[in-house]
Scaffold this active site. Structure first.
Site, mmCIF file in Angstrom:
data_model
loop_
_atom_site.group_PDB
_atom_site.id
_atom_site.type_symbol
_atom_site.label_atom_id
_atom_site.label_comp_id
_atom_site.label_asym_id
_atom_site.label_seq_id
_atom_site.Cartn_x
_atom_site.Cartn_y
_atom_site.Cartn_z
ATOM 1 N N GLU A 161 -9.423 -2.623 1.939
ATOM 2 C CA GLU A 161 -8.466 -3.670 1.537
ATOM 3 C C GLU A 161 -9.137 -4.445 0.420
ATOM 4 O OE1 GLU A 161 -5.465 -4.019 2.554
ATOM 5 O OE2 GLU A 161 -5.399 -2.847 4.401
ATOM 6 N N CYS A 214 -6.101 -12.401 -1.815
ATOM 7 C CA CYS A 214 -5.894 -11.144 -2.549
ATOM 8 C C CYS A 214 -4.425 -11.005 -2.928
ATOM 9 C CB CYS A 214 -6.335 -9.971 -1.697
ATOM 10 S SG CYS A 214 -5.567 -9.982 -0.079
HETATM 11 P P1 NAP Z 1 -16.998 -9.429 -1.592
HETATM 12 O O1 NAP Z 1 -18.001 -10.106 -2.420
HETATM 13 O O2 NAP Z 1 -16.637 -8.032 -1.920
HETATM 14 O O3 NAP Z 1 -17.537 -9.529 -0.089
HETATM 15 C C1 NAP Z 1 -16.797 -9.060 1.007
HETATM 16 C C2 NAP Z 1 -17.753 -8.717 2.124
HETATM 17 O O4 NAP Z 1 -18.595 -7.647 1.697
HETATM 18 C C3 NAP Z 1 -18.685 -9.853 2.533
HETATM 19 O O5 NAP Z 1 -18.909 -9.776 3.911
HETATM 20 C C4 NAP Z 1 -19.944 -9.509 1.755
HETATM 21 O O6 NAP Z 1 -21.120 -10.039 2.319
HETATM 22 C C5 NAP Z 1 -19.944 -8.005 1.863
HETATM 23 N N1 NAP Z 1 -20.753 -7.351 0.841
HETATM 24 C C6 NAP Z 1 -21.032 -7.765 -0.408
HETATM 25 N N2 NAP Z 1 -21.811 -6.827 -1.037
HETATM 26 C C7 NAP Z 1 -22.018 -5.828 -0.148
HETATM 27 C C8 NAP Z 1 -22.726 -4.598 -0.184
HETATM 28 N N3 NAP Z 1 -23.383 -4.199 -1.276
HETATM 29 N N4 NAP Z 1 -22.737 -3.814 0.920
HETATM 30 C C9 NAP Z 1 -22.070 -4.182 2.031
HETATM 31 N N5 NAP Z 1 -21.378 -5.349 2.129
HETATM 32 C C10 NAP Z 1 -21.336 -6.151 1.044
HETATM 33 O O7 NAP Z 1 -15.622 -10.224 -1.546
HETATM 34 P P2 NAP Z 1 -15.391 -11.757 -1.193
HETATM 35 O O8 NAP Z 1 -15.776 -12.548 -2.383
HETATM 36 O O9 NAP Z 1 -15.984 -12.111 0.125
HETATM 37 O O10 NAP Z 1 -13.816 -11.782 -0.984
HETATM 38 C C11 NAP Z 1 -12.951 -11.875 -2.022
HETATM 39 C C12 NAP Z 1 -12.386 -10.507 -2.388
HETATM 40 O O11 NAP Z 1 -11.772 -9.930 -1.238
HETATM 41 C C13 NAP Z 1 -11.292 -10.603 -3.416
HETATM 42 O O12 NAP Z 1 -11.443 -9.570 -4.360
HETATM 43 C C14 NAP Z 1 -10.019 -10.411 -2.598
HETATM 44 O O13 NAP Z 1 -8.938 -9.913 -3.331
HETATM 45 C C15 NAP Z 1 -10.478 -9.455 -1.563
HETATM 46 N N6 NAP Z 1 -9.600 -9.500 -0.390
HETATM 47 C C16 NAP Z 1 -8.765 -8.450 -0.167
HETATM 48 C C17 NAP Z 1 -7.890 -8.484 0.916
HETATM 49 C C18 NAP Z 1 -6.967 -7.361 1.174
HETATM 50 O O14 NAP Z 1 -6.483 -7.268 2.279
HETATM 51 N N7 NAP Z 1 -6.692 -6.480 0.217
HETATM 52 C C19 NAP Z 1 -7.889 -9.598 1.769
HETATM 53 C C20 NAP Z 1 -8.757 -10.653 1.514
HETATM 54 C C21 NAP Z 1 -9.616 -10.578 0.421
HETATM 55 P P3 NAP Z 1 -21.681 -11.456 1.792
HETATM 56 O O15 NAP Z 1 -20.769 -12.440 2.334
HETATM 57 O O16 NAP Z 1 -23.035 -11.520 2.347
HETATM 58 O O17 NAP Z 1 -21.659 -11.378 0.284
#
Ligand code: NAP
Length: 492
Positions: free
Chosen positions: A262, A296
């Site tokens: 997602e 998102c």
């Molecule tokens: P993110 O930076 O991609 O982080 C999401 C999760 O992934 C966090 O738990 C993060 O941990 C972890 N993570 C980061 N780098 C990683 C790696 N190399 N390996 C494994 N895990 C890793 O996103 P975010 O800033 O938290 O959230 C915002 C994004 O989520 C936006 O792009 C939004 O559109 C998207 N989103 C999508 C949906 C959907 O249903 N399509 C819903 C909500 C949000 P840390 O917290 O430690 O960085």
């Protein structure tokens, strides 16, 4: 100390801040912790255990060990457990709402809305647990019988974002429990407390040890990497940015892991010349400002027919300018802070870049002084086609408006992105509605509504917004695999 402060402190004191592994709460193996901040003040709320690589391995071992017996539980028992969790979360709605507001920043009223939405996945999947069906049929040549049945995929890893701390967790955990899967959850570093409180609730309602394991960590990549490479893991479900999603898909290839992704969005919000402009403005406020734009599904680009563009921009600007920007715990707050300074800086940079392309700021557009990461609701008109804000996820309360003349032009603008999560269309023309549902490249489409998320509907994107669906009758399929048994003709 004020009574409000006492309430916050007593809630925070009641949250277990350890790792939850194999039904036990414990410290990280190196006893390290990391702080959780309040984005409205920048202050530290508390600290939580910081899982190591070894702790991650322990969590997967606990999930793998519990898998067999958990898969054998009856669907009704799993459904009843989810139903009890729904009741328990609902009973503690105020605590969940306050906790989310404290660690994530959204206004309390919105946090309450997320508790209802997040809890609803528990109720929905309590009902789906008992509807996992297969089929039995004669082969066309009559020589065999075909038996098709569904089995739980097996141990899952869930990686969740900070923007909807409860709902993004329950949207994965509830169908996994319903299907009979065990799991390891790595919540976002910025907002681990809500997931920890939810784990407490599941423990209280009797989820067996090892079914759910929670490992907050400040080292996401190094802790989850070995789990993704471990053959005992059978499924990865990730919600977060497209950038991280791509890396996780690559890492999942070695074990040919089942994945649900997602990812990010760049939602177009189309207003046609026949639309009810007042309804479109109200829908725009919801689609743009829910969660301060940190969703998102947030409307990212407003694509408005030139005949109604001036009226739409004026009315939207007036309503956005009238909103109260304040800490989420303030009862009057309608717009809380952004999650951190980095996010606010990025949002402001996108606004300045748009101005550079010729855009005008109709309201907002300035970084306020004082503590907390606040950014005012902002409307931009006359945004040039090269502006970054039209290509990148804004993740803030900024509405860029561009205009169009012909329907096909609007469709091309809407589709001119690598993303395809959701789109919104305002029109009163039924034939156009159907054309949009066929031509706009998105997993979800809202017609004359500003919010589409619904636990009973399949949430998910096309193109680089992701793979798989969460919620609806489709949601449980992500946690089931299909087995086929060929049986000799019983009359032969
Ligand atoms: P993110 O930076 O991609 O982080 C999401 C999760 O992934 C966090 O738990 C993060 O941990 C972890 N993570 C980061 N780098 C990683 C790696 N190399 N390996 C494994 N895990 C890793 O996103 P975010 O800033 O938290 O959230 C915002 C994004 O989520 C936006 O792009 C939004 O559109 C998207 N989103 C999508 C949906 C959907 O249903 N399509 C819903 C909500 C949000 P840390 O917290 O430690 O960085």
């Amino acid at each position: 100390m004020t009574s409000t402060q006492t309430l916050h402190d007593s809630l925070l004191d009641s949250i277990r801040t350890g790792l939850y592994i194999g039904g036990r709460w414990r410290e990280a193996s190196n006893q390290n912790t990391f702080p959780v901040h309040n984005p409205a003040t920048g202050e530290v709320l508390t600290s939580v255990a910081d899982a190591t690589v070894n702790d991650g391995a322990d969590a997967l071992s606990a999930a793998a060990e519990a898998q067999k017996s958990w898969a054998r539980t009856s669907p009704r028992d799993r459904g009843e457990l989810l139903r009890a969790a729904f009741a328990a979360v609902t009973a503690r709605a105020d605590d969940f709402a306050l906790l989310m507001t404290l660690e994530m920043g959204k206004p309390l009223a919105e946090a309450r809305g997320e508790v209802s939405y997040g809890a609803e996945f528990l109720r929905w999947f309590s009902e789906e647990a008992v509807r996992i069906a297969g089929r039995y049929a004669p082969a066309p040549d009559g020589k065999t019988r075909l038996l098709v049945h569904k089995r739980p995929v097996g141990p899952c890893l869930f990686i969740t974002p900070w923007n909807f701390p409860l709902a993004m967790a329950t949207r994965k955990i509830a169908p996994a429990i319903a299907a009979g899967c065990t799991m390891v959850v790595k919540p976002a570093t910025l907002t681990p407390l809500t997931t920890l409180l939810f784990a407490q609730i599941l423990e209280e309602v009797g989820l067996p040890a090892g079914v759910l394991n929670v490992i907050p960590t400040s080292k996401a990549g190094s802790v989850t990497g070995p789990l993704i490479a471990d053959p005992r893991l059978r499924k990865l479900s990730f919600t977060g940015s497209t950038e991280v999603g791509r890396q996780l898909l690559k890492a999942s290839a070695d074990q040919v892991l089942r994945t649900s992704m997602e990812l990010g969005g760049n939602a177009p919000f189309l207003v046609f010349e026949d639309a009810d402009v007042d309804a479109a403005v109200d829908g725009a406020l919801l689609a743009k400002l829910r969660n301060m734009g940190e969703a998102c599904t947030a409307a990212n680009r407003f694509i408005v027919h030139h005949a109604v563009a001036e009226e739409f921009a004026r009315k939207l600007s007036q309503k956005m300018a009238a909103l109260t920007v304040a800490p989420g715990t303030d009862p009057d707050s309608q717009i809380g802070p952004l999650i951190d300074e980095e996010s606010r800086t990025k949002v402001h940079e996108l606004v300045l870049d748009a101005v550079h392309t010729g855009a005008s700021i109709e309201t907002g557009g300035n970084v306020p002084a004082g503590s907390g990461y606040f950014y005012p609701p902002t409307v931009l008109t006359g945004v040039g086609p090269t502006a970054r804000i039209l290509d990148e996820e804004v993740f803030g309360p900024v509405a860029p408006i561009v205009t169009f003349t012909e329907e096909q032009e609007a469709v091309e603008l809407a589709n001119s992105t690598e993303y395809g999560l959701v789109a919104y269309v305002y029109t009163r023309d039924t034939a156009r509605t159907l054309r949009m549902s066929e031509e706009i490249e998105s997993g979800m489409l809202g017609i004359n509504v500003g919010v589409v998320s619904n636990p009973a509907a399949p949430f998910g994107g096309v193109k680089q917004s992701g793979l798989g669906r969460e919620g609806g009758i489709e949601g449980i399929e992500e946690y089931l695999e299909t087995r086929y048994v060929g049986i000799a003709d019983p009359y032969a």
